[in-house]
Design a protein around this motif. Structure first.
Motif, PDB file in Angstrom:
ATOM      1  N   SER A   1      -0.044  -3.833   1.866  1.00  9.45           N
ATOM      2  CA  SER A   1       0.529  -2.642   1.554  1.00  9.45           C
ATOM      3  C   SER A   1       2.039  -3.049   0.676  1.00  9.45           C
ATOM      4  CB  SER A   1       1.056  -1.638   2.399  1.00  9.45           C
ATOM      5  OG  SER A   1       1.396  -0.481   1.839  1.00  9.45           O
TER       6      SER A   1
ATOM      7  N   SER B   1      -4.653   4.197  -5.743  1.00 10.61           N
ATOM      8  CA  SER B   1      -4.462   3.178  -4.860  1.00 10.61           C
ATOM      9  C   SER B   1      -5.177   1.895  -5.235  1.00 10.61           C
ATOM     10  CB  SER B   1      -4.806   3.711  -3.451  1.00 10.61           C
ATOM     11  OG  SER B   1      -4.158   5.028  -3.231  1.00 10.61           O
TER      12      SER B   1
ATOM     13  N   LYS C   1       1.268   4.521  -1.229  1.00 10.14           N
ATOM     14  CA  LYS C   1       1.769   4.036   0.141  1.00 10.14           C
ATOM     15  C   LYS C   1       1.184   4.498   1.263  1.00 10.14           C
ATOM     16  CE  LYS C   1       6.081   2.442   2.419  1.00 10.14           C
ATOM     17  NZ  LYS C   1       5.347   0.941   2.760  1.00 10.14           N
TER      18      LYS C   1
ATOM     19  N   LEU D   1      -2.313   3.162   1.633  1.00  9.03           N
ATOM     20  CA  LEU D   1      -2.586   1.766   1.903  1.00  9.03           C
ATOM     21  C   LEU D   1      -1.975   1.333   3.188  1.00  9.03           C
ATOM     22  CD1 LEU D   1      -1.544  -0.033  -1.711  1.00  9.03           C
ATOM     23  CD2 LEU D   1      -3.932   0.691  -0.785  1.00  9.03           C
ATOM     24  N   ASP D   2      -1.078   1.999   3.677  1.00 11.68           N
ATOM     25  CA  ASP D   2      -0.582   1.836   4.972  1.00 11.68           C
ATOM     26  C   ASP D   2      -1.446   1.960   5.930  1.00 11.68           C
ATOM     27  OD1 ASP D   2       2.063   1.057   4.057  1.00 11.68           O
ATOM     28  OD2 ASP D   2       3.278   2.838   4.645  1.00 11.68           O
TER      29      ASP D   2
ATOM     30  N   ASN E   1       0.171  -5.589   5.942  1.00  9.16           N
ATOM     31  CA  ASN E   1       0.183  -4.405   6.944  1.00  9.16           C
ATOM     32  C   ASN E   1       0.365  -4.741   8.382  1.00  9.16           C
ATOM     33  OD1 ASN E   1       0.662  -1.816   6.320  1.00  9.16           O
ATOM     34  ND2 ASN E   1      -1.138  -1.457   5.545  1.00  9.16           N
TER      35      ASN E   1
END
Length: 255
Positions: free
Chosen positions: A222, A161, A212, A215-216, A249
């Protein structure tokens, strides 16, 4: 002519033979500290990048060694790591050497990433020595994450990430007339993440989807992605590449 799997594999092998940007530099900073090390090492480097902000390195020669005196409590709080983990991590960093090759003059220079560290028992001070040349590189690591707050990076638990987030930050800084996206094929994905998957389905399952999700939930930036396939004769369409678009985001919109 319709492309075949054999033709695509031949092109892929030819692509591998092309020299990479850092291929002529042995043990580069990026390879040793970003691509190959674990999450604890990355977090330690990001913390050092913040600690070095108070230093004016412009008047020092690259070969000079400077000493950082760090509040151990602040370091633990910032990184979320334990004392034992930080000691183990700094030891690993000390074992990492970096070689600089000046092609013009033929000069080869080697430096230890971290020449000396000193954890003083029963005291909250950690001493870390760094070459100025390495310190400047560590400061530049932080610049990879503009517009992110480096402290926010400490919430990230997956090293993949962090790698992709650095790329997303760079893409987000593209000129406003340039699309904020990146195309990556199987070889590029494996090189980027340090993996060796043969199929897109495995990369998506093991790498892309977990990144994903993290990061979301934890990042200002993201991404959304779309896998692109191409028809190869009568068989099942083959994976060509993945398109990654940066999103903000809070707005869930393309950056």
């Amino acid at each position: 002519m319709i492309p075949t799997k054999a033709n695509l594999e031949k092109l892929r092998q030819e692509k591998k033979k092309k020299p990479k940007v850092h291929q002529k530099i042995s043990n580069t900073f990026i390879e040793n500290t970003i691509s190959k090390n674990n999450l604890s090492t990355l977090k330690t480097i990001y913390y050092l990048s913040s600690a070095l902000e108070s230093f004016d390195l412009s008047e020092f020669k690259d070969s000079k060694i400077i000493t950082l005196k760090i509040d151990k409590r602040e370091m633990l709080k910032f990184t979320g790591l334990s004392v034992d983990t930080i000691i183990k991590t700094t030891k690993q960093m000390q074992e990492t050497s970096i070689t600089f090759h000046d092609e013009k003059d033929g000069i080869i220079e080697g430096m230890s990433l971290l020449p000396r560290y000193n954890f003083i028992p029963n005291k909250n001070i950690v001493e870390i020595d760094l070459y100025v040349r390495i310190a400047k590189m560590i400061i530049n690591v932080k610049k990879n994450y503009t517009p992110m707050n480096v402290k926010d990076l400490m919430h990230i638990k997956n090293k993949h990430s962090l790698r992709l987030l650095a790329l997303l930050c760079r893409i987000s800084n593209y000129d406003e007339k340039v699309a904020k996206r990146k195309h990556m094929d199987i070889d590029e994905l494996n090189n980027f993440f340090g993996t060796n998957y043969k199929k897109w389905s495995l990369i998506e399952l093991k790498i892309i989807k977990p990144i994903k999700e993290e990061l979301d939930n934890n990042s200002k930036l993201s991404f959304v992605y779309e896998a692109n396939f191409e028809k190869l004769g009568r068989g099942r369409p083959a994976f060509r590449n993945v398109t990654i678009d940066v999103i903000e985001n809070s707005k869930k919109t393309l950056y």
